[in-house]
Design a protein around this motif. Sequence first.
Motif, short mmCIF file in Angstrom:
data_model
loop_
_atom_site.label_atom_id
_atom_site.label_comp_id
_atom_site.label_asym_id
_atom_site.label_seq_id
_atom_site.Cartn_x
_atom_site.Cartn_y
_atom_site.Cartn_z
N ASP A 132 0.75 8.05 -9.27
CA ASP A 132 1.00 9.43 -9.68
C ASP A 132 1.82 9.47 -10.96
N ALA A 133 2.85 8.61 -11.02
CA ALA A 133 3.69 8.61 -12.22
C ALA A 133 2.91 8.12 -13.43
N LYS A 134 1.99 7.17 -13.21
CA LYS A 134 1.21 6.62 -14.32
C LYS A 134 -0.04 7.45 -14.60
N LYS A 135 -0.28 8.52 -13.84
CA LYS A 135 -1.48 9.36 -13.98
C LYS A 135 -2.76 8.52 -13.92
N SER A 136 -2.81 7.59 -12.97
CA SER A 136 -3.98 6.72 -12.86
C SER A 136 -4.42 6.65 -11.40
N TYR A 137 -4.26 7.76 -10.66
CA TYR A 137 -4.56 7.72 -9.23
C TYR A 137 -6.06 7.70 -8.97
N TYR A 138 -6.52 6.76 -8.15
CA TYR A 138 -7.88 6.78 -7.62
C TYR A 138 -7.76 6.50 -6.13
N GLY A 139 -8.60 7.16 -5.31
CA GLY A 139 -8.60 6.82 -3.88
C GLY A 139 -9.16 5.44 -3.63
N GLU A 140 -9.90 4.91 -4.60
CA GLU A 140 -10.55 3.61 -4.43
C GLU A 140 -9.55 2.48 -4.21
N TYR A 141 -8.35 2.61 -4.76
CA TYR A 141 -7.36 1.55 -4.60
C TYR A 141 -7.17 1.18 -3.13
N TYR A 142 -7.17 2.22 -2.27
CA TYR A 142 -6.82 1.97 -0.87
C TYR A 142 -7.87 1.13 -0.18
N TYR A 143 -9.16 1.58 -0.26
CA TYR A 143 -10.12 0.81 0.54
C TYR A 143 -10.46 -0.52 -0.11
N LEU A 144 -10.37 -0.62 -1.45
CA LEU A 144 -10.60 -1.94 -2.05
C LEU A 144 -9.51 -2.92 -1.63
N THR A 145 -8.27 -2.43 -1.54
CA THR A 145 -7.20 -3.31 -1.05
C THR A 145 -7.47 -3.75 0.37
N THR B 147 10.12 -3.74 -6.93
CA THR B 147 11.25 -3.26 -7.74
C THR B 147 10.78 -2.94 -9.15
N LEU B 148 9.97 -3.84 -9.71
CA LEU B 148 9.44 -3.63 -11.06
C LEU B 148 8.57 -2.37 -11.10
N SER B 149 7.74 -2.20 -10.05
CA SER B 149 6.86 -1.03 -10.04
C SER B 149 7.66 0.26 -9.91
N ALA B 150 8.78 0.20 -9.17
CA ALA B 150 9.63 1.40 -9.05
C ALA B 150 10.29 1.73 -10.37
N LEU B 151 10.73 0.69 -11.10
CA LEU B 151 11.39 0.94 -12.38
C LEU B 151 10.39 1.39 -13.44
N GLU B 152 9.14 0.92 -13.31
CA GLU B 152 8.14 1.20 -14.33
C GLU B 152 7.76 2.68 -14.39
N LYS B 153 8.14 3.44 -13.34
CA LYS B 153 7.82 4.86 -13.36
C LYS B 153 8.66 5.62 -14.37
N THR B 154 9.80 5.01 -14.80
CA THR B 154 10.67 5.67 -15.77
C THR B 154 9.92 5.86 -17.09
N VAL C 277 0.82 -1.21 0.00
CA VAL C 277 0.00 0.00 0.00
C VAL C 277 0.86 1.26 0.00
N ILE C 278 1.99 1.24 0.71
CA ILE C 278 2.78 2.48 0.74
C ILE C 278 3.37 2.80 -0.62
N ASN C 279 3.41 1.83 -1.53
CA ASN C 279 3.98 2.11 -2.84
C ASN C 279 2.94 2.50 -3.89
N PHE C 280 1.66 2.60 -3.47
CA PHE C 280 0.62 2.97 -4.44
C PHE C 280 0.85 4.36 -5.01
N ARG C 281 1.10 5.32 -4.10
CA ARG C 281 1.02 6.70 -4.54
C ARG C 281 2.10 7.09 -5.55
N PRO C 282 3.38 6.75 -5.29
CA PRO C 282 4.39 7.10 -6.30
C PRO C 282 4.08 6.49 -7.66
N TYR C 283 3.62 5.22 -7.66
CA TYR C 283 3.38 4.53 -8.93
C TYR C 283 2.20 5.15 -9.67
#
Lengths: 489, 100
Positions: free
Chosen positions: A103-116, A347-354, A95-101
Motif C-alpha cells: 500500500d505504501a509503495k502503491k504496488s498492491y496486487y492480490g496476486e502476491y498472496y496466492y503466488l506466495t 525491519t527493512l521493509s517497515a523502514l522502506e515505507k518512509t 505474508v502479514i507484512n505484504f499489505r502495509p508495504y
Amino acid sequence: MSILEQLISGLTFPNLYILLPEIIVLLTAFIVFVLELLSKSKFSITIITTVGLILAFLSTSIIKEGGVTFYGLYLVDTFALLFKAFLIMGTLFVVINFRPYFDAKKSYYGEYYYLTLFALLGTMIMVSSPNLVTFYIGLELSAVATYILAGMFKRDYKSKEGAFKYLIIGGTGTAIISYAIAILYGRTGTFDTLEIAKQVNLNNLDYGVIGGLILLIIGLALKASAVPFHHWTPDAYEGAPTPITAFMATVAKIATYAIILRIMVEAFPFVSKEWALAWAILAALSMIIGNIIALKQENVKRMLAYSSIAHTGYIVAALAAPTGIGISALIFYSLIYLFMSVGAFITLSALEKTPGWTNHIDDFKGLAKKNPVVALAMLIFMFSMLGIPPTIGFMGKLNVFLALIGSNIWWLAIVLVVMSIISAGYYLRVVVYMYMYDPVKTSRHNLAPPEVVTIGIMAIVVLFFGIYPTFFYDISTTVTSLLIASIGR
Amino acid sequence: MVPYEYYVALSGLLLVLGLIGVIIRKNIIAILLSTELMLNAVNIAFVAFDMKLADVSGQVFVFFILTIAAAEAAIGLGLIMAIYRLRKDVDVNTLTELKL
C-alpha cells in the motif's frame, strides 16, 4: 477381467491424511485466487491467507505418524514435517507484512498472496520428496512462482531486471539439475533415492555416477546461491519487493538446504567423502567471496543479499562433515536462520515505507534517536547474523564449528572463524550508523501493527533461544538420528 | 538402429551449446531461447536412456520437463515484454542498472 478393470484394481487411494498441510495450503491458494478475481477486498484476502496458513501450521502437529503415499513418490516423515512447520511459519510472518508495504509503495496486487502460497506449496513438496521426480516438480513449482513474484513491482525497472536474471540463471540451474537426473537415471534405472543409494557405492564409481553427482551439486549450489553460482542473488534480491525478498531469502533457501541434505544423505550415503569435499570447497568460496563483496556495499538490502550468500557458506559448511553432528548443525542453522533473516528483511521493509528512503546506508544515520525500538531490533538481528554470544546466531555458528573440528576439517573451521570476524565490518557498520550519528532527515517512521508483531516476535525468539538453545538443539538432534536411521531402509 | 550413445552425445552437445548461448548472446530473447534449448537437450537424454533401459518412467519425466519449459518460456516472454515497455531495448549491454 477386462483391461480396464485390471487398470482400476491396480490403483490405490492416496493417504490424504498425511497430506493435510499441503491440502490446506492449496485450498487457501485456490480460494484467494477466486476471491481476488471477484471481490478485490484487500482485508478479506489477507485474513483468509493468514487463517489458512495458521490452520496449515496447526495441522502439521496433528499428524501422528507419517508414511509413504502416491505409489512411493511422496514421503512424510519427521524431517519433512519439521521443515514444513517452519516453512509455513516463515511464510505466515512474511505474508502479514505484504499489505502495509505494498500500500505504501502503491504496488498492491492480490496476486502476491496466492503466488506466495503456490511457492510455499512447492517448497513443501520439495522437503518431502523421496524421489527425484517429486523433488524436481517441487523445486520448479516454487522457482516458477518466485520468478513472477520477484518481477511484480509496479513500473519498477530494477525489479524486472532482477527477475529476468533470476529466471535465466534459475532456468540454467533447472536444466543442469534435470540433466543430472537424466544421467543418474541412465546409470541406475531409477528415480528413487533409496534405490540409487543401493546401486552407488565406492566400488562402482564410474563416469556416469561422478558426472551426475557433479552436475547435481552444481545445480543445487546454483539454487542455494553458493559461490561461484551466486550471480543472480544480489540482483534478484535487490530488485524484488522487500517482503518477497524476505520470502526468497528464508523459505525458498531453507527448503533448498533441506533438500540438499536429504538428497546427499539418502541417495549418496556411501560416497559421502566425495560430495563432502565438493560442498567444503563451495562453502569456503561462499564465505570468502560473499563476506568480502558485502564489505563494499552501500545499499543495505544488497548487503543483506551478500550476507545471505555468506550464510549459505556457513550452512553448507556443515555438509563438509557428513556425520551426525554435521547434519544436526545444518538443520539447527537452517531453522534459526529463518528467524534472523525474516526479522532483518521485515525491519527493512517497515523502514522502506518512509518517503525518501532508498535503503542506502546513510538513511540509517541516527535511527536510534528517531526510533529506538526499531534500531534495537535491527541491532539484535545484526548481532545474531554476526554471531555474538547472547543471540542464537552464535549457537548456529558454534555447532557448525564443533562439527568441523570433530571431523578434523581444520582449514574450513579457520575460514569460518576468520570470515565471521570480517563480516563484523559490514554488520557493525549498520549499527554504528544507527547509534553514533545524528539524524540527517527528520522524516518519521510509522510501523503498521503486523510489522511490530513480526519484528517483536523475531527479536524475542533470537534473544530467548540464544540463551536457551536446547529446544532447537533437541529437535535437530532427534531429526538427525531419524534421518540417519532411514538410510539403510 | 542408431545406438543410444549417439543420442546421449547429441544431448550433451546441445546442452553445452545452450550454455554457451546463455553466456555469449547479447539479446535477451536469444538468451531465453538458449535456456529452452538446454531443457530440450535434457529431453533427448531422457528418451535415449529410456530406450537403453526399456523403461517408461524416463518418458514420463519428459512430459514434466515440457510443461515446466512452457511455464518458464511464458514468464520469460512476459518479463521481456515488461522490460521492452519500460526501456525499448533488448540488449544486455545497455540493460544494466543493477551492478556490483
